[in-house]
Design an enzyme around this catalytic site. Structure first.
Site, mmCIF file in Angstrom:
data_model
loop_
_atom_site.group_PDB
_atom_site.id
_atom_site.type_symbol
_atom_site.label_atom_id
_atom_site.label_comp_id
_atom_site.label_asym_id
_atom_site.label_seq_id
_atom_site.Cartn_x
_atom_site.Cartn_y
_atom_site.Cartn_z
ATOM 1 N N HIS A 47 0.859 -1.207 -0.086
ATOM 2 C CA HIS A 47 -0.207 0.049 -0.023
ATOM 3 C C HIS A 47 0.901 1.185 -0.079
ATOM 4 O O HIS A 47 0.555 2.181 -0.879
ATOM 5 C CB HIS A 47 -0.998 -0.097 1.363
ATOM 6 C CG HIS A 47 -1.776 1.270 1.399
ATOM 7 N ND1 HIS A 47 -2.399 1.963 0.737
ATOM 8 C CD2 HIS A 47 -1.493 2.096 2.542
ATOM 9 C CE1 HIS A 47 -2.887 2.935 1.030
ATOM 10 N NE2 HIS A 47 -2.298 3.073 2.153
ATOM 11 N N HIS A 71 3.975 6.761 5.414
ATOM 12 C CA HIS A 71 2.530 7.559 6.034
ATOM 13 C C HIS A 71 1.899 6.778 7.077
ATOM 14 O O HIS A 71 1.436 7.245 7.919
ATOM 15 C CB HIS A 71 1.881 8.026 4.785
ATOM 16 C CG HIS A 71 0.930 6.903 4.278
ATOM 17 N ND1 HIS A 71 1.331 6.232 3.249
ATOM 18 C CD2 HIS A 71 -0.361 6.522 4.642
ATOM 19 C CE1 HIS A 71 0.437 5.350 2.966
ATOM 20 N NE2 HIS A 71 -0.615 5.708 3.734
ATOM 21 N N GLU A 75 1.345 5.582 12.836
ATOM 22 C CA GLU A 75 0.097 4.973 13.215
ATOM 23 C C GLU A 75 0.151 3.543 13.558
ATOM 24 O O GLU A 75 -0.599 3.054 14.484
ATOM 25 C CB GLU A 75 -1.136 5.383 12.276
ATOM 26 C CG GLU A 75 -2.291 5.650 12.802
ATOM 27 C CD GLU A 75 -3.436 5.992 11.846
ATOM 28 O OE1 GLU A 75 -3.018 6.236 10.797
ATOM 29 O OE2 GLU A 75 -4.648 5.628 12.169
ATOM 30 N N ASP A 76 0.333 2.822 12.484
ATOM 31 C CA ASP A 76 0.234 1.252 12.731
ATOM 32 C C ASP A 76 1.385 0.605 13.055
ATOM 33 O O ASP A 76 1.151 -0.753 13.120
ATOM 34 C CB ASP A 76 -0.228 0.790 11.385
ATOM 35 C CG ASP A 76 -1.484 1.494 10.819
ATOM 36 O OD1 ASP A 76 -2.465 1.951 11.748
ATOM 37 O OD2 ASP A 76 -1.800 1.404 9.557
ATOM 38 N N ASP A 138 -3.153 8.524 -1.032
ATOM 39 C CA ASP A 138 -3.587 7.306 0.148
ATOM 40 C C ASP A 138 -4.866 6.834 -0.305
ATOM 41 O O ASP A 138 -5.370 5.586 -0.515
ATOM 42 C CB ASP A 138 -3.357 7.968 1.483
ATOM 43 C CG ASP A 138 -4.008 6.804 2.521
ATOM 44 O OD1 ASP A 138 -3.522 5.717 2.193
ATOM 45 O OD2 ASP A 138 -4.423 7.208 3.364
ATOM 46 N N ASP A 258 -21.906 14.106 -26.059
ATOM 47 C CA ASP A 258 -20.343 14.230 -25.967
ATOM 48 C C ASP A 258 -19.674 13.523 -25.055
ATOM 49 O O ASP A 258 -19.675 13.676 -24.001
ATOM 50 C CB ASP A 258 -20.109 16.064 -25.781
ATOM 51 C CG ASP A 258 -20.822 16.671 -24.876
ATOM 52 O OD1 ASP A 258 -22.019 15.856 -24.228
ATOM 53 O OD2 ASP A 258 -20.444 17.830 -24.379
#
Ligand code: MN
Length: 633
Positions: A47, A71, A75-76, A138, A258
């Site tokens: 990712h 990124h 956090e993870d 992201d 169009d």
């Protein structure tokens, strides 16, 4: 994707990129995410790599690529922001921190982000717009892989994307990102619509593409004959933009002609206009479809010439003509600024976006809630405003909505019994145009009921349909009552119907008189009811049932002759004419005769109202330059 391949992609557009830094970020993030899996079963680290690649595609600078790779680490994983600061630098750490904060913001409904959460977004982004660019990348990758996620989560994320991230991409002028975000959202929010459009578009694709290819070849050839080099391509329009058009204009797919926009990229601005002239020579332009966004760029810096033509085969085709530089801005908006000044980040680039500048200025303000509400006027969502209930609940409405729209948006019963409106603690008319940040309170009254007048000013479909439903019974009663009334013979004789003849009846609600402007409507029993053109009832009637009616003869108004002696001064006559016009009095004829010291003006005026005429003459008498007025009977 392997590190070496990623680095090759970067070097392809930026030979001076800080490869060591990117390598370090890659290795750190890969290690940190080890063992983590995504919903689809693949390694989690795929990712951040893909997010970085989306940014590489936008030709991002080295710091942005590093931050993209990192990124999700803070956090993870067990990597702290201090660690990032220590291993990299403040710039990258700030970007990662901004993204970490950003991810803590959860949006459930549109209202959620308009207030506190939007404020957080702005705070995270205002420091460095690259936070937003990475966040958009992201989100784009998450949308591309959304099919692996549980259905209810799919819907929530798609909704958030179309309501928040796509408009932000729009504001930043990132059309490609915006287009893909919207199409992917549509796919999960309205799978049937998405499938329908996909099938429809593929139906005649071959034929369409063949025709477009022929046209492109012809234009290219003709431009070359004029020594103009061009890069021309046809691109199918985004599904969501087609869907939006169908919805907005209430038309079927077959009425969308169009489906392909042809893009012509030339070297200079004069070439753009030459190409436009050539296209208009070759094909028939459709009136009102030509737009010059080169002379007048859009607010997000977009520049292009747009025109729509009918080709020799009767097909409708849209052209967009621009220079290469305009093209980059058109495709990638703010991200395109990376390309202008070499390849490392142009420090000035965010200053180019006025929207962002406003945010940066806002950062200097203390963030009390009233000031924040003020900043909401920045109006992230161009066509929308956000107003508040007295309790502070935000309500989103289309631009120029009124307290009545607000009332129905809050609750139908509030709309139905709405009698007065307070806007920012002041009683205001119900047709007031609301602005972002207004605090609106509706005062209800059990005896109040929707008025036909409201239909003239409400902006939301919700209010309109509720008012109509409420009025419907009343109108039906009026129509039944009418049948017992007969139309006065002189009126019936003087009415001319354009179209099919039918028995006439006069509407009970407005009683049009002879020579008043009128309009007719077919009734269920195939008669025509005549209303005044100004009758508020007609807004509630079916527009398809309207039938043009006119008086066989114009009303003959008495004509009055007046003679004015005016001082020989500049503007004296103009002043007089303005006064007459302000009384809506028609001048049938006018002559002026200059004399030695003054001017005699003789006018023939149509008098429809004697009192009005008298008032007007009195006002004329007050004008200094009017020396004398003579009424000639
Ligand atoms: Mn992520």
């Amino acid at each position: 994707m392997k590190l070496t391949e990623l680095i090759q992609e970067v070097l392809a557009y930026n030979p001076k990129a800080d490869i060591n830094l990117i390598r370090k970020a890659y290795i750190l993030a890969e290690k940190a995410h080890k063992g983590q899996k995504r919903e689809g079963g693949e390694e989690y680290f795929s990712h951040p790599i893909e997010v970085a690649r989306i940014l590489i595609n936008l030709k991002a600078d080295s710091s942005t690529i590093c931050a993209a790779l990192l990124h999700d680490t803070v956090e993870d994983t067990n990597i702290s922001i201090e660690k990032v600061k220590e291993l990299f630098d403040e710039e990258i750490a700030d970007l990662v921190e901004g993204l970490t904060k950003f991810n803590k913001i959860q949006f459930e409904t549109r209202e959620d982000y308009t207030y506190e959460n939007l404020r957080k977004i702005l705070l995270a982004t205002a420091k460095d717009i690259r936070v937003m660019l990475i966040k958009l990348a992201d989100r784009l990758h998450n949308m591309r892989t959304l099919k692996y996620v549980a259905v209810d989560k799919q819907k929530r994320i798609a909704k958030e994307t179309i309501e928040i991230y796509a408009p932000i991409a729009h504001k930043l002028g990132m059309w490609r990102v915006k287009g893909e975000l919207e199409d992917l959202s549509l796919r999960f929010l309205e799978p049937d619509v998405y499938k329908f459009l996909r099938n429809k578009i593929s139906e005649k694709r071959e034929e369409r593409e063949k025709h477009t290819a022929e046209i492109i070849k012809e234009i290219k050839k003709q431009l070359l004959a004029k020594q103009i080099e061009s890069d021309i391509s046809g691109r199918a329009k985004y599904f969501y933009s087609i869907y939006k058009k169908m919805k907005q204009k209430n038309i079927g797919f077959n009425e969308i002609y169009d489906l392909i926009a042809v893009r012509i990229i030339v070297k200079t601005i004069p070439d753009c206009y030459s190409a436009l002239g050539l296209i208009h020579d070759l094909y028939k332009p459709i009136p009102h479809r030509f737009k010059d966004y080169i002379s007048v760029p859009k607010s997000n810096d977009y520049q292009s010439l747009h025109t729509t033509v009918i080709t020799d085969k009767g097909k409708i085709l849209e052209f967009q003509i621009r220079t290469r530089e305009m093209h980059y801005t058109a495709e990638d908006g703010i991200a395109a600024h990376w390309r202008y000044k070499g390849t490392e980040r142009d420090k000035m680039f965010d200053k180019k976006i006025s929207w962002l500048k406003q945010l940066l200025e806002w950062r200097n303000l203390s963030s009390t809630s009233s000031e924040f509400i003020e900043t909401l006027k920045i109006d992230l969502f161009e066509d929308e405003i956000v107003v508040f209930t007295p309790k502070g609940d935000p309500i989103s409405l289309p631009k120029e909505s009124t307290p009545v729209d607000f009332a129905y948006m809050v609750h139908s019963s509030i709309g139905d019994y709405c009698s007065k409106a307070m806007v920012n603690n002041k009683i205001m008319p119900l047709d007031t145009s609301l602005e972002s940040g207004d605090i609106v309170e509706i005062i209800t009254n059990k005896g109040a009921k929707p008025s036909r007048q409201w239909l003239k000013f409400v902006k939301t479909n919700k209010a309109r349909s509720k008012i109509k439903a409420n009025l419907k019974m009343e109108i039906e009663t009026t129509e039944r009552d009418d049948e017992e009334e007969t139309m006065p013979a002189d009126i019936a004789k003087a009415i001319q119907i354009v179209g099919k003849k039918a028995p006439l009846k006069i509407s009970k609600c407005c009683h049009p008189k002879l020579y008043e402007p009128i309009v007719g409507f077919y009734t269920k029993d195939k008669k025509i009811t005549i209303h005044k053109k100004t009758c508020p009832n007609i807004h509630a009637l079916d527009k398809n049932k309207e039938v043009p009616v006119l008086w066989t003869e114009d009303r003959k108004l008495p004509v009055m002759k007046i003679s004015l002696t005016l001082a020989d001064k500049v503007g004296a006559l103009a002043r007089v004419l303005n006064i007459i016009a302000s009384y809506k009095i028609n001048i049938k004829n006018i002559t002026t005769k200059p004399r030695k010291d003054n001017v005699i003006t003789t006018m023939y005026l149509e008098v429809d109202n004697k009192i009005k005429m008298k008032d007007m003459l009195n006002e004329l008498k007050k004008v200094d330059a009017v020396l004398n007025i003579n009424e000639i009977k």
